[in-house]
Enzyme design. Sequence first.
Site, PDB file in Angstrom:
ATOM      1  N   HIS A 241      -0.617  -0.499   1.930  1.00 22.66           N
ATOM      2  CA  HIS A 241      -1.692  -1.009   1.074  1.00 22.66           C
ATOM      3  C   HIS A 241      -1.296  -1.003  -0.400  1.00 22.66           C
ATOM      4  O   HIS A 241      -0.617  -0.124  -0.882  1.00 22.66           O
ATOM      5  CB  HIS A 241      -2.994  -0.227   1.295  1.00 22.66           C
ATOM      6  CG  HIS A 241      -2.892   1.249   1.112  1.00 22.66           C
ATOM      7  ND1 HIS A 241      -3.818   2.124   1.598  1.00 22.66           N
ATOM      8  CD2 HIS A 241      -1.967   2.027   0.503  1.00 22.66           C
ATOM      9  CE1 HIS A 241      -3.491   3.361   1.284  1.00 22.66           C
ATOM     10  NE2 HIS A 241      -2.367   3.314   0.627  1.00 22.66           N
ATOM     11  N   ASN A 242      -1.751  -2.054  -1.085  1.00 23.50           N
ATOM     12  CA  ASN A 242      -1.520  -2.244  -2.517  1.00 23.50           C
ATOM     13  C   ASN A 242      -0.054  -2.423  -2.913  1.00 23.50           C
ATOM     14  O   ASN A 242       0.302  -2.300  -4.079  1.00 23.50           O
ATOM     15  CB  ASN A 242      -2.122  -1.096  -3.336  1.00 23.50           C
ATOM     16  CG  ASN A 242      -3.643  -1.086  -3.286  1.00 23.50           C
ATOM     17  OD1 ASN A 242      -4.232  -0.402  -2.444  1.00 23.50           O
ATOM     18  ND2 ASN A 242      -4.268  -1.847  -4.151  1.00 23.50           N
TER      19      ASN A 242
END
Length: 339
Positions: A241-242
């Site tokens: 994520h991210n």
Amino acid sequence: MKFTVQQIADILEGTIEGDSEMQVSKLSKIEEGEVGSISFLSNSKYTPYIYTTNASAVIVNADFVPDQDVTTTLIKVEDSYSAFTKLLEYYQMIKLNKNGIEQPSYMHESVVNGDGLYLAAFAYVSQNVKLGENVKIFSQVHISDNVTIGDNCVIHSGAKIMSDTIIGNNVTIHAGAVVGADGFGFSPNSDGTYNKIPQTGIVIIEDNVDIGALTTIDRATLGATIIKKGAKLDNQIQIGHNVEIGENTVIAAQTGVAGSSKVGKNCRIGGQVGISGHLTIGDNVGIQAQSGVGRNIKDNMVIQGSPAFDYGDWNGSCVYFKTFKKIYSRIADREKKNL
């Protein structure tokens, strides 16, 4: 589907030596050529095969001059390797040139789609999805709510595109890939248990990206996980994520990039590389296979090892490592003599 040698030469802007009406229907390696197939010669070590191949036609460089009789038809082009690549692309385009909606499949009434849509049997497209021109969606694909997919995209069988994902133009997502699943976010409790942290962000895949089979790209906790234009991801890659993957960066199979790390543009990352979270990898970085990266990496570096460090230093260290037993024996002998 069959083509004449003349039709292929016209596509490749080449000239013919031999039978222009010869028909071919498949591609082959020159050493495995069969009647009805077309091959190419670009590497000189394969030159002997052009005199024995059964391929009906062979693409060669314009300056190729045989030193004995050739029975196959030759198509002469400026660069045979590039020409054969162009032919592969053309063949792939024809193979994927499907249109229409097969049944049984499901597409919600709110879906907006452009011309040239192909929706295979057993595919599912949920509500508020936007599909561009010439999108090809194969069987067992699941596209969740509020997804946007641009023009000329191909989603192969079994891929899952989760809610709110944004996909640009000319993107290919291969079989079994999962884009937009929850990131790995849990907060520890004092009793050793964990609470799930809601993953409310999205995934953005820009133009001309290729996502390999069984690769997973997690949605962001907040904001977006971003795969920038021109990036190429191999099979079985994990993008946390991210994470941001820069323009034209290529990543080989079984690599994992942990959450919130930023990888620059034009990087080359080998197979089975592990990149820790919250790191910055610069532009034009090369990371050799099976390396473990646990620190920020500056632009233009080439690294290897676990923990990874400069590639030249790593090679030098390997030399010492291989001779370590001999070095240790010499030291031990001197110590004995000094006793």
